[in-house]
Structure formats: C-alpha cells, structure tokens
Design a protein around this motif. Structure first.
Motif, PDB file in Angstrom:
ATOM      1  N   THR A 126       0.837  -1.214   0.000  1.00  0.00           N
ATOM      2  CA  THR A 126       0.000   0.000   0.000  1.00  0.00           C
ATOM      3  C   THR A 126       0.866   1.255   0.000  1.00  0.00           C
ATOM      4  O   THR A 126       0.514   2.252  -0.625  1.00  0.00           O
ATOM      5  CB  THR A 126      -0.950   0.021   1.213  1.00  0.00           C
ATOM      6  OG1 THR A 126      -0.182  -0.114   2.403  1.00  0.00           O
ATOM      7  CG2 THR A 126      -1.959  -1.108   1.153  1.00  0.00           C
ATOM      8  N   ASP A 145      -6.171   6.336   0.192  1.00  0.00           N
ATOM      9  CA  ASP A 145      -7.433   5.585   0.150  1.00  0.00           C
ATOM     10  C   ASP A 145      -7.488   4.675  -1.078  1.00  0.00           C
ATOM     11  O   ASP A 145      -7.885   3.501  -0.976  1.00  0.00           O
ATOM     12  CB  ASP A 145      -8.619   6.560   0.121  1.00  0.00           C
ATOM     13  CG  ASP A 145      -8.855   7.202   1.471  1.00  0.00           C
ATOM     14  OD1 ASP A 145      -8.264   6.723   2.465  1.00  0.00           O
ATOM     15  OD2 ASP A 145      -9.611   8.189   1.542  1.00  0.00           O
ATOM     16  N   ARG A 148      -5.188   1.599  -0.755  1.00  0.00           N
ATOM     17  CA  ARG A 148      -5.783   0.576   0.120  1.00  0.00           C
ATOM     18  C   ARG A 148      -6.918  -0.135  -0.587  1.00  0.00           C
ATOM     19  O   ARG A 148      -7.026  -1.360  -0.535  1.00  0.00           O
ATOM     20  CB  ARG A 148      -6.326   1.235   1.395  1.00  0.00           C
ATOM     21  CG  ARG A 148      -5.250   1.568   2.385  1.00  0.00           C
ATOM     22  CD  ARG A 148      -5.848   2.268   3.596  1.00  0.00           C
ATOM     23  NE  ARG A 148      -4.827   2.622   4.562  1.00  0.00           N
ATOM     24  CZ  ARG A 148      -4.976   3.526   5.510  1.00  0.00           C
ATOM     25  NH1 ARG A 148      -6.117   4.188   5.606  1.00  0.00           N
ATOM     26  NH2 ARG A 148      -4.013   3.773   6.360  1.00  0.00           N
ATOM     27  N   ASP A 149      -7.783   0.639  -1.271  1.00  0.00           N
ATOM     28  CA  ASP A 149      -8.930   0.029  -1.950  1.00  0.00           C
ATOM     29  C   ASP A 149      -8.475  -0.949  -3.026  1.00  0.00           C
ATOM     30  O   ASP A 149      -9.114  -1.976  -3.248  1.00  0.00           O
ATOM     31  CB  ASP A 149      -9.822   1.115  -2.559  1.00  0.00           C
ATOM     32  CG  ASP A 149     -10.602   1.872  -1.492  1.00  0.00           C
ATOM     33  OD1 ASP A 149     -10.622   1.396  -0.336  1.00  0.00           O
ATOM     34  OD2 ASP A 149     -11.179   2.927  -1.802  1.00  0.00           O
ATOM     35  N   VAL A 151      -5.526  -2.699  -3.117  1.00  0.00           N
ATOM     36  CA  VAL A 151      -4.939  -3.900  -2.511  1.00  0.00           C
ATOM     37  C   VAL A 151      -6.027  -4.750  -1.855  1.00  0.00           C
ATOM     38  O   VAL A 151      -6.065  -5.971  -2.012  1.00  0.00           O
ATOM     39  CB  VAL A 151      -3.852  -3.512  -1.489  1.00  0.00           C
ATOM     40  CG1 VAL A 151      -3.383  -4.730  -0.721  1.00  0.00           C
ATOM     41  CG2 VAL A 151      -2.679  -2.840  -2.199  1.00  0.00           C
ATOM     42  N   LEU A 152      -6.900  -4.100  -1.149  1.00  0.00           N
ATOM     43  CA  LEU A 152      -7.988  -4.847  -0.489  1.00  0.00           C
ATOM     44  C   LEU A 152      -8.953  -5.424  -1.519  1.00  0.00           C
ATOM     45  O   LEU A 152      -9.515  -6.511  -1.325  1.00  0.00           O
ATOM     46  CB  LEU A 152      -8.611  -3.948   0.560  1.00  0.00           C
ATOM     47  CG  LEU A 152      -9.974  -3.340   0.773  1.00  0.00           C
ATOM     48  CD1 LEU A 152      -9.837  -2.005   1.438  1.00  0.00           C
ATOM     49  CD2 LEU A 152     -10.951  -3.337  -0.324  1.00  0.00           C
ATOM     50  N   GLY A 153      -9.103  -4.748  -2.631  1.00  0.00           N
ATOM     51  CA  GLY A 153      -9.950  -5.269  -3.690  1.00  0.00           C
ATOM     52  C   GLY A 153      -9.379  -6.552  -4.274  1.00  0.00           C
ATOM     53  O   GLY A 153     -10.118  -7.495  -4.562  1.00  0.00           O
ATOM     54  N   GLY A 156     -10.027  -9.282  -1.688  1.00  0.00           N
ATOM     55  CA  GLY A 156     -11.437  -9.647  -1.669  1.00  0.00           C
ATOM     56  C   GLY A 156     -11.840 -10.418  -2.921  1.00  0.00           C
ATOM     57  O   GLY A 156     -12.640 -11.355  -2.851  1.00  0.00           O
ATOM     58  N   ALA A 157     -11.273 -10.034  -4.054  1.00  0.00           N
ATOM     59  CA  ALA A 157     -11.584 -10.726  -5.306  1.00  0.00           C
ATOM     60  C   ALA A 157     -11.124 -12.174  -5.236  1.00  0.00           C
ATOM     61  O   ALA A 157     -11.794 -13.079  -5.745  1.00  0.00           O
ATOM     62  CB  ALA A 157     -10.937 -10.010  -6.484  1.00  0.00           C
ATOM     63  N   ARG A 176     -11.718  -3.848 -13.248  1.00  0.00           N
ATOM     64  CA  ARG A 176     -12.361  -2.638 -12.729  1.00  0.00           C
ATOM     65  C   ARG A 176     -11.453  -1.897 -11.751  1.00  0.00           C
ATOM     66  O   ARG A 176     -11.420  -0.670 -11.723  1.00  0.00           O
ATOM     67  CB  ARG A 176     -13.695  -2.995 -12.067  1.00  0.00           C
ATOM     68  CG  ARG A 176     -14.705  -3.573 -13.051  1.00  0.00           C
ATOM     69  CD  ARG A 176     -16.104  -3.683 -12.466  1.00  0.00           C
ATOM     70  NE  ARG A 176     -16.226  -4.677 -11.417  1.00  0.00           N
ATOM     71  CZ  ARG A 176     -16.381  -6.003 -11.628  1.00  0.00           C
ATOM     72  NH1 ARG A 176     -16.393  -6.469 -12.855  1.00  0.00           N
ATOM     73  NH2 ARG A 176     -16.509  -6.831 -10.627  1.00  0.00           N
ATOM     74  N   ARG A 180     -10.056   1.954 -12.225  1.00  0.00           N
ATOM     75  CA  ARG A 180     -10.319   2.972 -11.215  1.00  0.00           C
ATOM     76  C   ARG A 180      -9.044   3.742 -10.853  1.00  0.00           C
ATOM     77  O   ARG A 180      -9.096   4.918 -10.528  1.00  0.00           O
ATOM     78  CB  ARG A 180     -10.916   2.311  -9.963  1.00  0.00           C
ATOM     79  CG  ARG A 180     -11.945   3.170  -9.260  1.00  0.00           C
ATOM     80  CD  ARG A 180     -12.636   2.404  -8.152  1.00  0.00           C
ATOM     81  NE  ARG A 180     -13.537   1.377  -8.649  1.00  0.00           N
ATOM     82  CZ  ARG A 180     -13.790   0.220  -8.030  1.00  0.00           C
ATOM     83  NH1 ARG A 180     -13.199  -0.053  -6.880  1.00  0.00           N
ATOM     84  NH2 ARG A 180     -14.624  -0.642  -8.556  1.00  0.00           N
ATOM     85  N   ARG A 188     -13.265  11.865  -6.632  1.00  0.00           N
ATOM     86  CA  ARG A 188     -13.877  11.622  -5.331  1.00  0.00           C
ATOM     87  C   ARG A 188     -13.243  12.501  -4.267  1.00  0.00           C
ATOM     88  O   ARG A 188     -12.035  12.597  -4.215  1.00  0.00           O
ATOM     89  CB  ARG A 188     -13.729  10.149  -4.921  1.00  0.00           C
ATOM     90  CG  ARG A 188     -14.665   9.249  -5.645  1.00  0.00           C
ATOM     91  CD  ARG A 188     -14.308   7.799  -5.398  1.00  0.00           C
ATOM     92  NE  ARG A 188     -13.385   7.323  -6.410  1.00  0.00           N
ATOM     93  CZ  ARG A 188     -12.261   6.669  -6.126  1.00  0.00           C
ATOM     94  NH1 ARG A 188     -11.935   6.452  -4.897  1.00  0.00           N
ATOM     95  NH2 ARG A 188     -11.476   6.263  -7.099  1.00  0.00           N
TER      96      ARG A 188
ATOM     97  N   LEU B 152     -17.006  -8.067  -2.299  1.00  0.00           N
ATOM     98  CA  LEU B 152     -15.587  -8.411  -2.305  1.00  0.00           C
ATOM     99  C   LEU B 152     -14.774  -7.344  -1.565  1.00  0.00           C
ATOM    100  O   LEU B 152     -13.773  -7.658  -0.921  1.00  0.00           O
ATOM    101  CB  LEU B 152     -15.164  -8.695  -3.721  1.00  0.00           C
ATOM    102  CG  LEU B 152     -14.193  -8.084  -4.700  1.00  0.00           C
ATOM    103  CD1 LEU B 152     -14.688  -8.253  -6.092  1.00  0.00           C
ATOM    104  CD2 LEU B 152     -13.638  -6.746  -4.416  1.00  0.00           C
ATOM    105  N   GLY B 156     -12.233  -8.067   1.432  1.00  0.00           N
ATOM    106  CA  GLY B 156     -10.850  -7.590   1.354  1.00  0.00           C
ATOM    107  C   GLY B 156     -10.510  -6.647   2.492  1.00  0.00           C
ATOM    108  O   GLY B 156      -9.390  -6.676   3.028  1.00  0.00           O
TER     109      GLY B 156
END
Lengths: 188, 188
Positions: A126, A145, A148-149, A151-153, A156-157, A176, A180, A188, B152, B156
């Motif tokens: 991260t 942010d 993190r999103d 790596v966590l994505g 989670g995937a 996706r 992003r 954002r 997901l 994650g």
DNA sequence: GTCTATACAGTGATAGAC
DNA sequence: GTCTATCACTGTATAGAC
C-alpha cells in the motif's frame, strides 16, 4: 545435473502445500508427499520445522513482490509501474486460480505467528502504491485511500472467486480495479 | 433458570472458536475450554463431530444474514435496504474487529468441505444486492459488477484490517464502498 | 445431559545409520 | 543429504457410568 535438493528448490512446493491446506492443515506427511522428501531432509533444511518452512515461504513471496511489484512501482514512471503491477498480479494469482497465502494467513490464529511479515508485506504494498499515485498527481489522502482500496480489492476478489469457484470473477474485478486507478485526477 | 445447555446456546461460542483458530486450528480441547462442555456433551449435540459443529455455525451465520440483510434488501425500498445492509455489516463485523468465517473458510482446503454453503452465502448476497441496485435504477450489468465489488470489498477490507492489525482501516473502506453504491446513476 | 476413561491414528520432532 | 525408526504428545471419536 543435480539430484540432491537445495533449500530454494523446495520452497515453491512448500508454498503450494500451505496454499492448499492452510498453515494448520499442512502436516509434515503432506509435505513429504508433495516434495518426495523425508522428515530427515526437511529438518535438515529447516531445523525450525513447520514454522520455519512457512516463514521461508512468506519471505520468498515477499522477495518476489518486492522485486516484481514494489520496486518497479517506485523506480519506473507511474504508468509503467502501475501497468507492471496489474500484469504481475494477474500472472501471480493465475487469474484467480491461486490465492494469496499472506492474506489467508492473516485471517486466523496464524497471523499472530507471522504478524510482522504479514503487516510488512501489505504495508509496503500500500505504501509503494500510495507513493506512485501521488507521483501521478493524486492528493495524499486520495492516493492513500485508493491504494488501500486496490490492494484490499485484490484480496477480496481472491476470496470471492474461490468462494464461488469462479476464477473469472477475479479477472473481472481486477479489470475494474485497474480502471479505477487509471483516472488521473480523482474526482472523489 | 436453566443450567443444562441447549444446542443453540453453544453455537455462538463455537463460532468464536472457529473464527479465532480456523477450521483446522480448532481442536475439540479448545472447544471444551471455551464452552466448558466435555466431549460427551459436545458429541451429544453434534454427533457428526467437528464437521457438524462447523456446519451448524455456518448455517447460523447464513440465517442471520438472510434475516438481517438479504431479506430486507429485497423487501424494503432500495434506500432502506442498502442503509440496513451497511449498518448490519458494520455491526456484525464489529467495525473490523471480527472476521468473516465464511470468507476465511473459502481460502483453504476447508472450502471443499462446505462448498455449497459457502457459495450459497456469497451467491445470495451478491444476488440480493444486484436486484436491489437494478430496482434503484442501475443497469443489469453495472448492478452485477457493483454488487460483486461491494461484497468483495468488504471481504478484502477484513483481510487488510486484520493483516495490518488496524480495525479502523475496515471502517474507512466500508465508508467508501457505501458511498460508491449511493450514486444513483452509475457513470462507469 | 454431562462426565471420565479410553482407543488409536496422526502430529511435530529427534536420533542415528548410511 | 537422505532415510528409517522412534519419541512423546495431541487429535478425533467412542463407550459407558452417573
């Protein structure tokens, strides 16, 4: 040609066993079965036993990501570094067919055994990604942010793809996530 | 007042043990330690042993989400259903302090033992969420992708929060996931 | 329903022959 | 470096007393 094994030769096989069964589910007999090496040989290479084997696997994974992902992210242009990361991620996790051992270890009591290594892996990932996004023009906060999103994505995937037994789900999610991060000025 | 235990009384304690140690890491002795029940009582309630205990825990989790998340998502207005889901998610996972047992089971060999239950849980979650987003005006394709990304993302976030030992990381990620689902007309 | 006692396979680990 | 033999221990599971 060499017949005798080297420590480095065994580590990928160990990694596969740990990935398949988890830390607690991995027994010496399963390792013997996969590697073809008796306990004697195993303990010759890893005097610390199963914990040292898992530790070596974790260090090996760490090295790979450091070399193939984190360093390129910091050394190359943001575009090239990011493109390389997504390519490496798709390749390493075999389009969703292979899980992240570090993430899996993080979820149960195994985490406490390897806490430093696990936190270091995700922290450096991260961190490198945040730095790269800042270099690409993102604000500090948005970059952190988004890193993190991303790596966590990925983590989670991998969970969802395995849960649904559908590796393609991983590929779609990664597409996706990549898109992003590509928008240069975060709205954002 | 009742002294004798009931099956339903034990399940939450079982869940906590499995969450802490994982399926393979959970031994009958640890269960005895946590529940205060001897093996005799345990096998009286769960003749199938450890596997039946884990199965009962999974079914209990499933019921909870069905009642608190999936059904409200489908029965209430999209706004209320979504608001309820995010509230329930934050509450259930204790702001990042508690992992998702279903996701954890999905990552190693434990998945094969409970494949149907695991796939069902995530399938009904993403399904209900997709339907809700379509009702809220999203296109089918965008809704399906967004639903998967949300589920997901939660998984994650739990992995990353535990890996970094930072529950606040979960809360921040969930805030962003919720915001992403709130934009009525998906621009992506 | 809860306990204790017990069976027995499998665990991680060590020692020593080769 | 690799093997086999063996260690003490813990694993799940069962039987039967109360």
């Amino acid at each position: 040609m060499r017949i005798l094994a080297e420590r480095a030769d065994i580590i990928p096989q160990l990694a596969e066993v740990f990935r398949t069964f988890g830390y607690e589910g991995t027994s010496l007999s399963r390792i013997t079965e996969r590697t073809g090496l008796g306990k004697g040989s195993l303990y010759h290479f890893f005097p610390g036993g199963k914990e040292e084997m898992a530790s070596a696997v974790l260090a090996d994974i760490d090295d790979w990501f450091e070399r193939e992902v984190f360093t390129p992210l910091l050394r190359e242009t943001p575009e090239n570094g990011l493109a390389g990361m997504w390519k490496a991620v798709r390749c390493y996790f075999q389009s969703g067919g292979r899980i992240c051992l570090v993430g899996a270890f993080a979820l149960d009591g195994t985490r406490d055994r390897f806490a430093a290594g696990i936190a270091g892996y995700f922290g450096r990932w991260t961190g490198a990604l945040t730095t790269t996004l800042v270099r690409a023009g993102w604000t500090d906060r948005a970059a952190e942010d988004a890193a993190r999103d991303a790596v966590l994505g990925i983590q989670g995937a991998l969970v969802l793809a395995r849960a649904m037994n559908d590796p393609a789900l991983f590929s779609g999610a990664v597409d996706r996530l990549e898109a992003r991060l590509r928008q240069p000025a975060p709205s954002r």
